[in-house]
Write a protein that holds these residues in place. Sequence first.
Motif, PDB file in Angstrom:
ATOM      1  N   UNK A  21       0.824  -1.212   0.000  1.00  0.00           N
ATOM      2  CA  UNK A  21       0.000   0.000   0.000  1.00  0.00           C
ATOM      3  C   UNK A  21       0.859   1.264   0.000  1.00  0.00           C
ATOM      4  N   UNK A  22       1.941   1.262   0.760  1.00  0.00           N
ATOM      5  CA  UNK A  22       2.815   2.450   0.782  1.00  0.00           C
ATOM      6  C   UNK A  22       3.448   2.676  -0.587  1.00  0.00           C
ATOM      7  N   UNK A  23       3.768   1.602  -1.292  1.00  0.00           N
ATOM      8  CA  UNK A  23       4.340   1.735  -2.639  1.00  0.00           C
ATOM      9  C   UNK A  23       3.316   2.319  -3.602  1.00  0.00           C
ATOM     10  N   UNK A  24       2.072   1.902  -3.480  1.00  0.00           N
ATOM     11  CA  UNK A  24       1.029   2.451  -4.340  1.00  0.00           C
ATOM     12  C   UNK A  24       0.768   3.917  -4.017  1.00  0.00           C
ATOM     13  N   UNK A  25       0.817   4.261  -2.744  1.00  0.00           N
ATOM     14  CA  UNK A  25       0.665   5.665  -2.366  1.00  0.00           C
ATOM     15  C   UNK A  25       1.803   6.498  -2.965  1.00  0.00           C
ATOM     16  N   UNK A  26       3.023   6.010  -2.873  1.00  0.00           N
ATOM     17  CA  UNK A  26       4.172   6.720  -3.451  1.00  0.00           C
ATOM     18  C   UNK A  26       4.015   6.852  -4.968  1.00  0.00           C
ATOM     19  N   UNK A  27       3.493   5.821  -5.620  1.00  0.00           N
ATOM     20  CA  UNK A  27       3.289   5.884  -7.073  1.00  0.00           C
ATOM     21  C   UNK A  27       2.262   6.950  -7.435  1.00  0.00           C
ATOM     22  N   UNK A  28       1.200   7.050  -6.650  1.00  0.00           N
ATOM     23  CA  UNK A  28       0.179   8.061  -6.915  1.00  0.00           C
ATOM     24  C   UNK A  28       0.752   9.468  -6.743  1.00  0.00           C
ATOM     25  N   UNK A  29       1.493   9.681  -5.664  1.00  0.00           N
ATOM     26  CA  UNK A  29       2.086  11.002  -5.427  1.00  0.00           C
ATOM     27  C   UNK A  29       3.094  11.340  -6.524  1.00  0.00           C
ATOM     28  N   UNK A  30       3.895  10.374  -6.948  1.00  0.00           N
ATOM     29  CA  UNK A  30       4.856  10.642  -8.029  1.00  0.00           C
ATOM     30  C   UNK A  30       4.124  10.973  -9.332  1.00  0.00           C
ATOM     31  N   UNK A  31       2.974  10.348  -9.552  1.00  0.00           N
ATOM     32  CA  UNK A  31       2.164  10.653 -10.736  1.00  0.00           C
ATOM     33  C   UNK A  31       1.645  12.093 -10.675  1.00  0.00           C
ATOM     34  N   UNK A  32       1.155  12.519  -9.517  1.00  0.00           N
ATOM     35  CA  UNK A  32       0.669  13.897  -9.361  1.00  0.00           C
ATOM     36  C   UNK A  32       1.781  14.891  -9.650  1.00  0.00           C
ATOM     37  N   UNK A  33       2.975  14.587  -9.171  1.00  0.00           N
ATOM     38  CA  UNK A  33       4.118  15.472  -9.405  1.00  0.00           C
ATOM     39  C   UNK A  33       4.456  15.538 -10.890  1.00  0.00           C
ATOM     40  N   UNK A  34       4.453  14.402 -11.561  1.00  0.00           N
ATOM     41  CA  UNK A  34       4.762  14.377 -12.997  1.00  0.00           C
ATOM     42  C   UNK A  34       3.672  15.070 -13.802  1.00  0.00           C
ATOM     43  N   UNK A  35       2.429  14.906 -13.372  1.00  0.00           N
ATOM     44  CA  UNK A  35       1.300  15.513 -14.061  1.00  0.00           C
ATOM     45  C   UNK A  35       1.275  17.025 -13.864  1.00  0.00           C
ATOM     46  N   UNK A  36       1.764  17.457 -12.708  1.00  0.00           N
ATOM     47  CA  UNK A  36       1.796  18.889 -12.418  1.00  0.00           C
ATOM     48  C   UNK A  36       0.569  19.394 -11.693  1.00  0.00           C
ATOM     49  N   UNK A  37      -0.267  18.464 -11.214  1.00  0.00           N
ATOM     50  CA  UNK A  37      -1.454  18.862 -10.459  1.00  0.00           C
ATOM     51  C   UNK A  37      -1.959  17.684  -9.634  1.00  0.00           C
ATOM     52  N   UNK A  38      -2.598  17.988  -8.517  1.00  0.00           N
ATOM     53  CA  UNK A  38      -3.121  16.896  -7.682  1.00  0.00           C
ATOM     54  C   UNK A  38      -4.472  16.403  -8.194  1.00  0.00           C
ATOM     55  N   UNK A  39      -4.802  15.204  -7.819  1.00  0.00           N
ATOM     56  CA  UNK A  39      -6.102  14.595  -8.099  1.00  0.00           C
ATOM     57  C   UNK A  39      -6.570  13.917  -6.821  1.00  0.00           C
ATOM     58  N   UNK A  40      -7.781  13.448  -6.835  1.00  0.00           N
ATOM     59  CA  UNK A  40      -8.248  12.582  -5.760  1.00  0.00           C
ATOM     60  C   UNK A  40      -7.426  11.285  -5.850  1.00  0.00           C
ATOM     61  N   UNK A  41      -6.982  10.776  -4.713  1.00  0.00           N
ATOM     62  CA  UNK A  41      -6.141   9.576  -4.730  1.00  0.00           C
ATOM     63  C   UNK A  41      -6.837   8.392  -5.407  1.00  0.00           C
ATOM     64  N   UNK A  42      -8.141   8.287  -5.220  1.00  0.00           N
ATOM     65  CA  UNK A  42      -8.865   7.168  -5.822  1.00  0.00           C
ATOM     66  C   UNK A  42      -9.092   7.354  -7.320  1.00  0.00           C
ATOM     67  N   UNK A  43      -8.734   8.530  -7.857  1.00  0.00           N
ATOM     68  CA  UNK A  43      -8.858   8.772  -9.299  1.00  0.00           C
ATOM     69  C   UNK A  43      -7.698   8.161 -10.068  1.00  0.00           C
TER      70      UNK A  43
END
Length: 116
Positions: free
Chosen positions: A49-71
């Motif tokens: 789960x921590x790895x998936x959380x890190x992947x989501x946060x890294x995606x937000x950073x690459x995208x340049x904007x936050x999203x809902x985590x479940x998105x």
Amino acid sequence: MIHGIGIDTIEISRFKRAMDRWGDRLNSRLFTPSELAYCLGQRSPERHLSARFAAKVSFFKALGRPLCYRAVEVSRDSTGAPSLVSNAIEKGMSVSVSISHDGDLSIAETVIERVS
């Protein structure tokens, strides 16, 4: 052409403490049912789960904007490699994600490319 690169690191023990404190409330805010089904069936759910959380946060950073985590959902392709699924991935974007664990750390890096 590279659109963005993101990286994130999570201490697994710290994530476990948050899981112990907030339980299902935390899990239901951060993860999809599919992610929970896979991770909670593993020997060390907090590691996955921590790895998936890190992947989501890294995606937000690459995208340049936050999203809902479940998105964003971290899934596995036919070879077992991680991949990201999200409506935020626009047509013409290629997303690559890498997840790793080392000791008490989960690490993820995401690269988003614009393809023609």
